[in-house]
Write a protein that holds these residues in place. Structure first.
Motif, PDB file in Angstrom:
ATOM      1  N   VAL A 112      -2.750   5.191  -7.449  1.00 31.75           N
ATOM      2  CA  VAL A 112      -3.975   5.972  -7.271  1.00 31.75           C
ATOM      3  C   VAL A 112      -3.705   7.441  -7.532  1.00 31.75           C
ATOM      4  CG1 VAL A 112      -5.678   6.721  -5.567  1.00 31.75           C
ATOM      5  CG2 VAL A 112      -5.047   4.324  -5.706  1.00 31.75           C
ATOM      6  N   ARG A 113      -2.600   7.944  -7.045  1.00 31.17           N
ATOM      7  CA  ARG A 113      -2.238   9.352  -7.263  1.00 31.17           C
ATOM      8  C   ARG A 113      -2.041   9.627  -8.762  1.00 31.17           C
ATOM      9  NH1 ARG A 113       2.144   9.707  -4.087  1.00 31.17           N
ATOM     10  NH2 ARG A 113       3.445   9.068  -5.812  1.00 31.17           N
ATOM     11  N   TYR A 137       0.823  -1.203   0.000  1.00 28.77           N
ATOM     12  CA  TYR A 137       0.000   0.000   0.000  1.00 28.77           C
ATOM     13  C   TYR A 137       0.859   1.255   0.000  1.00 28.77           C
ATOM     14  CZ  TYR A 137      -2.984   3.702   1.776  1.00 28.77           C
ATOM     15  OH  TYR A 137      -3.634   4.887   1.948  1.00 28.77           O
ATOM     16  N   MET A 138       1.882   1.289   0.834  1.00 31.64           N
ATOM     17  CA  MET A 138       2.722   2.486   0.939  1.00 31.64           C
ATOM     18  C   MET A 138       3.573   2.684  -0.317  1.00 31.64           C
ATOM     19  SD  MET A 138       2.012   4.028   3.659  1.00 31.64           S
ATOM     20  CE  MET A 138       3.351   5.177   3.867  1.00 31.64           C
ATOM     21  N   TYR A 193       0.635   1.084  -4.427  1.00 30.94           N
ATOM     22  CA  TYR A 193      -0.790   1.336  -4.583  1.00 30.94           C
ATOM     23  C   TYR A 193      -1.118   2.819  -4.478  1.00 30.94           C
ATOM     24  CZ  TYR A 193      -5.792   1.070  -3.843  1.00 30.94           C
ATOM     25  OH  TYR A 193      -7.130   1.244  -3.943  1.00 30.94           O
ATOM     26  N   ARG A 194      -0.535   3.498  -3.498  1.00 24.74           N
ATOM     27  CA  ARG A 194      -0.809   4.928  -3.343  1.00 24.74           C
ATOM     28  C   ARG A 194      -0.299   5.715  -4.539  1.00 24.74           C
ATOM     29  NH1 ARG A 194       0.756   7.077   2.491  1.00 24.74           N
ATOM     30  NH2 ARG A 194       1.880   8.415   1.081  1.00 24.74           N
TER      31      ARG A 194
END
Length: 61
Positions: free
Chosen positions: A38-39, A30-31, A34-35
């Motif tokens: 999404v960004r 996630y860190m 994935y972030r």
């Protein structure tokens, strides 16, 4: 000691380490990626790599 206590200790350690390691892996995914994905998907003009990936995934069966 009978059969009960070693099995309880083994179950607890297996469950605690198994869930803990899985959460650590999911958090690092996630860190890291994935972030950023999404960004990038919310930018007004997405990066070229994002567009290529979308095209590649949409053509997959």
């Amino acid at each position: 000691m009978n059969f009960y206590w070693p099995s309880v200790i083994g179950f607890f350690l297996g469950f605690a380490f198994g869930v803990g390691c899985a959460l650590a892996v999911m958090y690092s995914i996630y860190m890291g990626g994935y972030r950023a994905a999404v960004r990038d998907s919310q930018l007004p003009l997405p990066p070229e790599r994002y567009i290529r990936t979308l095209e590649k995934n949409s053509s997959a069966p």
